[in-house]
Write a protein that holds these residues in place. Structure first.
Motif, mmCIF file in Angstrom:
data_model
loop_
_atom_site.group_PDB
_atom_site.id
_atom_site.type_symbol
_atom_site.label_atom_id
_atom_site.label_comp_id
_atom_site.label_asym_id
_atom_site.label_seq_id
_atom_site.Cartn_x
_atom_site.Cartn_y
_atom_site.Cartn_z
ATOM 1 N N VAL A 31 -18.057 -7.533 33.034
ATOM 2 C CA VAL A 31 -18.324 -7.845 31.631
ATOM 3 C C VAL A 31 -19.375 -6.868 31.117
ATOM 4 N N LEU A 32 -19.036 -6.161 30.061
ATOM 5 C CA LEU A 32 -19.976 -5.279 29.372
ATOM 6 C C LEU A 32 -20.586 -6.070 28.227
ATOM 7 N N MET A 33 -21.902 -6.290 28.265
ATOM 8 C CA MET A 33 -22.599 -7.091 27.258
ATOM 9 C C MET A 33 -23.483 -6.182 26.415
ATOM 10 N N TYR A 34 -23.169 -6.098 25.127
ATOM 11 C CA TYR A 34 -23.981 -5.330 24.188
ATOM 12 C C TYR A 34 -25.036 -6.239 23.560
ATOM 13 N N THR A 35 -26.263 -5.781 23.551
ATOM 14 C CA THR A 35 -27.363 -6.567 22.989
ATOM 15 C C THR A 35 -27.343 -6.521 21.466
ATOM 16 N N ASP A 36 -28.157 -7.359 20.867
ATOM 17 C CA ASP A 36 -28.440 -7.223 19.441
ATOM 18 C C ASP A 36 -29.374 -6.028 19.239
ATOM 19 N N GLY A 37 -29.798 -5.801 18.004
ATOM 20 C CA GLY A 37 -30.612 -4.627 17.712
ATOM 21 C C GLY A 37 -31.977 -4.629 18.368
ATOM 22 N N PHE A 38 -32.464 -5.796 18.776
ATOM 23 C CA PHE A 38 -33.770 -5.865 19.427
ATOM 24 C C PHE A 38 -33.719 -5.371 20.869
ATOM 25 N N ASN A 62 -28.962 -0.352 27.644
ATOM 26 C CA ASN A 62 -29.916 -0.087 26.571
ATOM 27 C C ASN A 62 -29.209 0.752 25.516
ATOM 28 N N LEU A 63 -28.931 0.158 24.359
ATOM 29 C CA LEU A 63 -28.164 0.846 23.325
ATOM 30 C C LEU A 63 -28.834 2.132 22.864
ATOM 31 N N PHE A 64 -30.152 2.131 22.876
ATOM 32 C CA PHE A 64 -30.904 3.229 22.262
ATOM 33 C C PHE A 64 -31.609 4.086 23.314
ATOM 34 N N PRO A 93 -33.930 3.216 11.903
ATOM 35 C CA PRO A 93 -33.537 4.610 12.152
ATOM 36 C C PRO A 93 -32.737 4.774 13.443
ATOM 37 N N LEU A 94 -33.044 3.968 14.460
ATOM 38 C CA LEU A 94 -32.306 4.041 15.710
ATOM 39 C C LEU A 94 -30.886 3.521 15.520
ATOM 40 N N ILE A 95 -30.757 2.399 14.793
ATOM 41 C CA ILE A 95 -29.444 1.818 14.546
ATOM 42 C C ILE A 95 -28.589 2.780 13.723
ATOM 43 N N GLU A 96 -29.176 3.374 12.701
ATOM 44 C CA GLU A 96 -28.425 4.287 11.849
ATOM 45 C C GLU A 96 -28.008 5.547 12.599
ATOM 46 N N ALA A 97 -28.793 5.958 13.581
ATOM 47 C CA ALA A 97 -28.449 7.149 14.366
ATOM 48 C C ALA A 97 -27.374 6.876 15.410
ATOM 49 N N HIS A 98 -27.085 5.592 15.638
ATOM 50 C CA HIS A 98 -26.114 5.226 16.675
ATOM 51 C C HIS A 98 -24.717 5.233 16.059
ATOM 52 N N THR A 99 -24.178 6.416 15.893
ATOM 53 C CA THR A 99 -22.913 6.618 15.195
ATOM 54 C C THR A 99 -21.739 6.106 16.023
ATOM 55 N N THR A 100 -20.594 5.986 15.359
ATOM 56 C CA THR A 100 -19.379 5.570 16.066
ATOM 57 C C THR A 100 -19.066 6.522 17.212
ATOM 58 N N GLU A 101 -19.260 7.803 16.990
ATOM 59 C CA GLU A 101 -18.991 8.780 18.046
ATOM 60 C C GLU A 101 -19.875 8.526 19.258
ATOM 61 N N TYR A 130 -23.686 -9.094 20.491
ATOM 62 C CA TYR A 130 -24.449 -9.928 19.570
ATOM 63 C C TYR A 130 -24.998 -9.057 18.443
ATOM 64 N N CYS A 131 -24.869 -9.571 17.198
ATOM 65 C CA CYS A 131 -25.347 -8.828 16.043
ATOM 66 C C CYS A 131 -24.682 -7.447 16.022
ATOM 67 N N ILE A 132 -25.439 -6.356 15.939
ATOM 68 C CA ILE A 132 -24.840 -5.033 15.929
ATOM 69 C C ILE A 132 -24.021 -4.801 17.194
ATOM 70 N N GLY A 133 -24.410 -5.461 18.288
ATOM 71 C CA GLY A 133 -23.643 -5.358 19.525
ATOM 72 C C GLY A 133 -22.238 -5.912 19.398
ATOM 73 N N GLY A 134 -22.024 -6.855 18.463
ATOM 74 C CA GLY A 134 -20.683 -7.361 18.222
ATOM 75 C C GLY A 134 -19.767 -6.292 17.652
ATOM 76 N N LEU A 135 -20.318 -5.465 16.758
ATOM 77 C CA LEU A 135 -19.543 -4.345 16.225
ATOM 78 C C LEU A 135 -19.261 -3.330 17.319
ATOM 79 N N LEU A 136 -20.249 -3.047 18.161
ATOM 80 C CA LEU A 136 -20.049 -2.097 19.256
ATOM 81 C C LEU A 136 -18.993 -2.617 20.237
ATOM 82 N N ALA A 137 -19.020 -3.926 20.508
ATOM 83 C CA ALA A 137 -18.022 -4.503 21.390
ATOM 84 C C ALA A 137 -16.626 -4.371 20.799
ATOM 85 N N THR A 138 -16.507 -4.590 19.488
ATOM 86 C CA THR A 138 -15.209 -4.471 18.823
ATOM 87 C C THR A 138 -14.704 -3.039 18.875
#
Length: 257
Positions: A31-38, A62-64, A93-101, A130-138
């Motif tokens: 299971v790959l678990m993506y965190t929220d933005g925190f 660690n997303l960032f 700024p970290l979230i915005e820099a985390h592009t789809t690519e 969770y949170c932004i991690g839900g979009l990353l999971a999708t």
């Protein structure tokens, strides 16, 4: 419950990650678990241990990592309303820099890591977030239809990439939304898009919740919302990673209210 940290090679460096899995000398579904933005912190480590206790190998990256090891920024023990503005000022700024690519390059590395682990069985995997991690999971599930058998996202902007992105999903899906995240009309539109794509899914608003309801270190926390999350997540993983071994098939599962 064994836990460890690891540094996963990616196209852009090495991502530090938290890992939890049972200690029975067996191989377990990944299971790959993506965190929220925190990011990675005690509450996420506890959730990973809880999930691992049900028989899964859980990877929490660690997303960032491009900005440093977790915690990338200093977090208070309880992220209350007074602390949120300052925390988000540093995180955005970290979230915005985390592009789809970047997301998709990282997903390749994380799924490759799971595939190479001797503790992880050779079957399909699940992705949750969770949170932004839900979009990353999708995004991860859409990019790896042959590898990801289950997708679960909670209080996340899962429809942000539009209906075309949902049409690429072959995983069985559960989306758990907060009341504050979308209206019943928006939920209906999202579910119509999932239906049109033939995605096997449940997608519902959790009553009495606000954004972030799964996170016990925030003021958004809802004990009933967290329980409802487990009540959906665990059967989803059992169906897709154990019973059916990911064979799935696309059909709609009606959400309970």
């Amino acid at each position: 419950m064994p836990t460890k940290t690891s540094r996963i090679p990616t196209a852009d460096g090495r991502a530090d990650a938290f890992i939890a899995f049972p200690d029975r000398g067996e191989r377990y579904p990944g299971v790959l678990m993506y965190t929220d933005g925190f990011g990675i912190r005690p509450v996420l480590r506890e959730m990973a241990r809880e999930l691992a206790g049900h028989g899964y190998y859980v990877l929490v990256p660690n997303l960032f990592y491009r900005h440093g090891p977790a915690p990338v920024i200093e977090l208070p023990e309880h992220i209350g309303e007074e602390a949120r503005p300052a925390v988000f000022a540093r995180l955005m700024p970290l979230i915005e820099a985390h592009t789809t690519e970047r997301v998709l390059r990282d997903a390749d590395a994380y799924l490759g890591f799971l595939a190479a682990r001797p503790e992880v069985d050779a079957g399909p995997v699940a992705v949750t977030g969770y949170c932004i991690g839900g979009l990353l999971a999708t995004r991860t599930a859409a990019a790896h239809p042959g590898r990801v058998a289950a997708l679960a996202a909670f209080h996340g902007p899962v429809g942000a990439d539009g209906p075309d992105s949902l049409s690429k999903l072959t995983a069985e899906v559960h989306f758990g939304h907060a009341e504050s995240d979308l209206t019943p009309q928006a939920l209906g539109e999202l579910n119509q898009a999932l239906d049109a794509a033939g995605v096997r899914h449940t997608s519902e608003i959790y009553p009495g919740t606000v954004h972030g309801f799964t996170m016990s270190d925030t003021e958004a926390f809802s004990a009933s919302g967290l329980k409802r999350h487990w009540d959906h997540l665990l059967p989803l993983l059992d169906r897709t990673l154990r019973d059916g071994r990911g064979s799935g098939g696309r059909r709609h599962l009606p959400a309970y209210r």
